[in-house]
Scaffold this motif. Structure first.
Motif, short mmCIF file in Angstrom:
data_model
loop_
_atom_site.label_atom_id
_atom_site.label_comp_id
_atom_site.label_asym_id
_atom_site.label_seq_id
_atom_site.Cartn_x
_atom_site.Cartn_y
_atom_site.Cartn_z
N MET A 45 0.71 -1.04 0.04
CA MET A 45 0.00 0.00 0.05
C MET A 45 0.77 1.34 0.00
N LEU A 46 2.07 1.25 0.67
CA LEU A 46 3.01 2.53 0.62
C LEU A 46 3.71 2.58 -0.88
N SER A 47 3.65 1.51 -1.36
CA SER A 47 4.25 1.66 -2.91
C SER A 47 3.04 2.17 -3.65
N LYS A 48 2.02 1.86 -3.41
CA LYS A 48 1.02 2.50 -4.12
C LYS A 48 0.46 3.62 -4.08
N TYR A 49 0.40 3.98 -2.55
CA TYR A 49 -0.06 5.42 -2.26
C TYR A 49 0.81 6.59 -1.50
N GLN A 50 2.11 6.11 -1.26
CA GLN A 50 3.16 6.66 -0.54
C GLN A 50 2.90 7.00 0.84
N HIS A 51 1.73 7.13 1.05
CA HIS A 51 1.43 7.11 2.75
C HIS A 51 0.31 6.37 3.08
N VAL A 52 0.26 5.78 4.31
CA VAL A 52 -0.93 5.14 5.00
C VAL A 52 -1.20 5.65 6.30
N TYR A 53 -2.42 5.05 6.67
CA TYR A 53 -2.69 5.35 8.24
C TYR A 53 -2.77 4.13 8.86
N ILE A 54 -2.48 3.71 9.99
CA ILE A 54 -2.76 2.72 10.72
C ILE A 54 -3.52 2.84 12.01
N LYS A 55 -4.86 2.63 12.16
CA LYS A 55 -5.63 2.87 13.16
C LYS A 55 -6.25 1.95 13.99
N PRO A 56 -6.59 2.07 15.18
CA PRO A 56 -7.22 1.05 15.92
C PRO A 56 -8.46 0.70 15.51
N ALA A 57 -8.96 -0.45 15.52
CA ALA A 57 -10.51 -0.43 14.90
C ALA A 57 -11.44 0.06 15.71
N ASN A 58 -11.20 0.09 16.90
CA ASN A 58 -12.30 0.60 18.17
C ASN A 58 -11.75 1.95 18.52
N GLY A 59 -10.93 2.62 18.00
CA GLY A 59 -10.21 3.80 18.51
C GLY A 59 -11.38 5.09 18.34
N SER A 60 -11.03 6.07 18.96
CA SER A 60 -11.79 7.35 18.95
C SER A 60 -10.77 8.40 19.10
N LEU A 61 -11.27 9.52 19.36
CA LEU A 61 -10.69 11.08 19.51
C LEU A 61 -9.25 11.12 18.86
N GLY A 62 -8.92 10.19 17.72
CA GLY A 62 -7.62 10.36 17.13
C GLY A 62 -6.56 9.43 17.90
N LEU A 63 -6.84 8.92 18.59
CA LEU A 63 -5.68 8.31 19.64
C LEU A 63 -5.21 6.82 18.88
N GLY A 64 -4.03 6.72 18.98
CA GLY A 64 -3.42 5.36 18.54
C GLY A 64 -3.33 5.30 17.15
N ILE A 65 -3.29 6.68 16.60
CA ILE A 65 -3.49 6.58 14.97
C ILE A 65 -1.67 6.96 14.52
N TYR A 66 -1.31 6.01 13.46
CA TYR A 66 0.06 6.33 12.96
C TYR A 66 -0.19 6.43 11.68
N GLN A 67 0.53 7.52 11.17
CA GLN A 67 0.71 7.97 9.79
C GLN A 67 2.17 7.58 9.31
N VAL A 68 2.28 6.49 8.26
CA VAL A 68 3.22 6.15 7.68
C VAL A 68 3.45 6.52 6.28
N LEU A 69 4.76 7.27 5.98
CA LEU A 69 5.14 7.90 4.87
C LEU A 69 6.36 6.89 4.24
N PHE A 70 6.49 6.88 2.86
CA PHE A 70 7.58 6.21 2.18
C PHE A 70 8.14 7.38 1.52
N ASP A 71 9.61 7.52 1.59
CA ASP A 71 10.28 8.35 0.88
C ASP A 71 11.14 7.45 -0.25
#
Length: 452
Positions: free
Chosen positions: A226-252
């Motif tokens: 997915m990084l190869s296709k979109y350059q960046h992705v988000y990894i989120k908890p399936a049951n999260g809220s308020l933006g907690l525990g979210i990671y943005q991963v970018l590929f240079d």
């Protein structure tokens, strides 16, 4: 919208109810009801646009005070109210702030009861008396909060504060009992699971185009692809809220490095560099499995002042049970933040502030409105239970396409802190009560639609 009528007490009378001649009666009325309480009565029609009850009926029905009311007639019964219970948890011992920090939110809701013509109270597990079939409900009047004994309500609006509370066995049993033993409709049940909502919408051709590519329990290989296709992705908890525990991963691509943006335990926005996806995963997910996370396609969003923007849209069902947009606002990301949440340094803007060009603003407003209403109808038609309100986090990419990032069954209200959006705070507080009126009338006149 039907007009609420003033409700008054006839001091010297017994067993009598006075209603306006404008209310048409097909058969003589024999019973009057308020919530789950009822008694026999004699109905007399008069020219005044008001409802008047003799004091014995007022007391027998446990009506808390004179206010305004809606009136529903069905067969030989006259229904007053509705009586709306708002179910929550987290009560304090203070009668100044009986629901702690959320007291102001509930006060705003209850302030709309007269305009709607309903009696509205707050209650929790400890306020219910199953033997008597009554609730010691928290009402708000000009003297502040007070506890009044009332019958069980016509409808319950679920405002449990979080997922942990919602899973509590005793609270689940209260909901089951009221719905099944007392046939009281309950709306806005349940926090959403991101993955379940994604799957639910993926199968609906009307809205599937709004969904970013999303996968549950991602593997190293899938994240790499997915990084190869979109350059960046988000990894989120399936049951999260308020933006907690979210990671943005970018590929240079040029340097072959991976970058990760996230918010640490101290609330600081962080940016880290990794030589591989494995080292990122091993650093941040050592003791946690990725099976409880989703990976989502990164979107190249519109920017304003070099900051990414997404949009919060609230939708509500109205007095006719139809979806409408109650507020929309832009959210600008804070410096170095992975999300646009206010607690991450984000800022709220009106759409006219973001898009000063009138034509562009109208185009964006229309596309967001259409997406939010289509998504509301799709979720509503595929979810169990009655949904009265939704909140959406939507994005618009540089080509003008709309994307859904998140759907919330109990949306936060931080956007109403913006001075120009405060008027919509009243509207979005009034609409759930108007929907409660609709749900009450439908339960009385067309129960098959409510209990299908």
């Amino acid at each position: 919208m039907r007009t609420p009528l003033p409700l008054k007490i006839a001091q010297e009378e017994k067993g009598k109810v006075y209603i306006p001649t404008t209310i048409q009666l097909k058969t003589p009325i024999k019973h009057i009801l308020f919530g789950t309480s009822s008694c026999e009565c004699e109905v007399i029609q008069v020219d005044k646009q008001e409802i008047k009850l003799s004091e014995d009926i007022f007391v027998a029905l446990k009506i808390p005070y004179s206010s305004t009311t809606q009136v529903f007639i069905h067969e030989e019964h006259l229904y007053m109210g509705p009586l709306v219970g708002i179910f929550t948890a987290g009560f304090s011992e203070s009668m100044i702030r009986p629901i702690g920090e959320r007291t102001l939110f509930f006060a705003k809701l209850l302030a709309q009861e007269k305009a709607v013509g309903a009696y509205v109270f707050i209650f929790g597990a400890k306020h219910i008396n199953w033997e008597k079939g009554t609730i010691d409900g928290l009402f708000l009047n000009h003297n502040g909060w007070e506890t009044v004994e009332v019958p069980f309500p016509n409808v319950v609006y679920d405002r449990l504060p979080n997922r942990r509370t919602e899973k509590h066995k005793a609270l689940r049993e209260i909901k089951q009992r009221m719905q099944h033993e007392y046939l009281i409709p309950w709306f806005n049940p349940g926090f959403f699971d991101k993955w379940e909502i994604h799957q639910l919408l993926e199968g609906d051709h009307r809205v599937s185009t709004y969904l970013p590519e999303t996968h549950k329990s991602p593997t190293f290989t899938l994240i790499e692809r997915m990084l190869s296709k979109y350059q960046h992705v988000y990894i989120k908890p399936a049951n999260g809220s308020l933006g907690l525990g979210i990671y943005q991963v970018l590929f240079d691509r040029e340097a072959g490095n991976y970058y990760c943006r996230y918010r640490d335990a101290d609330g600081k926005n962080r940016l880290q560099r990794f030589s591989s996806i494995e080292s990122f995963i091993n650093t941040h997910f050592r003791n946690r499995q990725l099976e409880h996370y989703i990976v989502q396609q990164g979107i190249h969003l519109l920017r304003n002042d070099h900051k990414t923007i997404d949009f919060r849209i609230h939708t509500n069902k109205d007095e006719k049970g139809k979806w409408q947009v109650s507020v929309m606002a832009g959210k600008m990301a804070g410096r170095g933040s992975v999300t646009t949440h206010l607690n991450n340094g984000g800022a709220v803007r009106t759409l006219t502030e973001i898009f000063p060009d009138v034509e562009e603003c109208k185009k964006v407003t229309d596309s967001l409105k259409q997406a939010a209403l289509s998504l509301s109808e799709a979720i509503d038609s595929r979810q169990k239970g009655h949904i009265g309100e939704l909140g959406f986090d939507l994005g618009i990419d540089k080509n003008g396409s709309v994307w859904l990032f998140e759907a919330n069954s109990k949306p936060g209200r931080s956007i109403f802190s913006h001075p120009k959006l405060r008027k919509f705070d009243k509207l979005s507080s009034r609409l759930p009560l108007q929907y409660a009126v609709y749900l009450t009338e439908t339960t009385i006149k067309k129960p098959e639609e409510v209990y299908k």
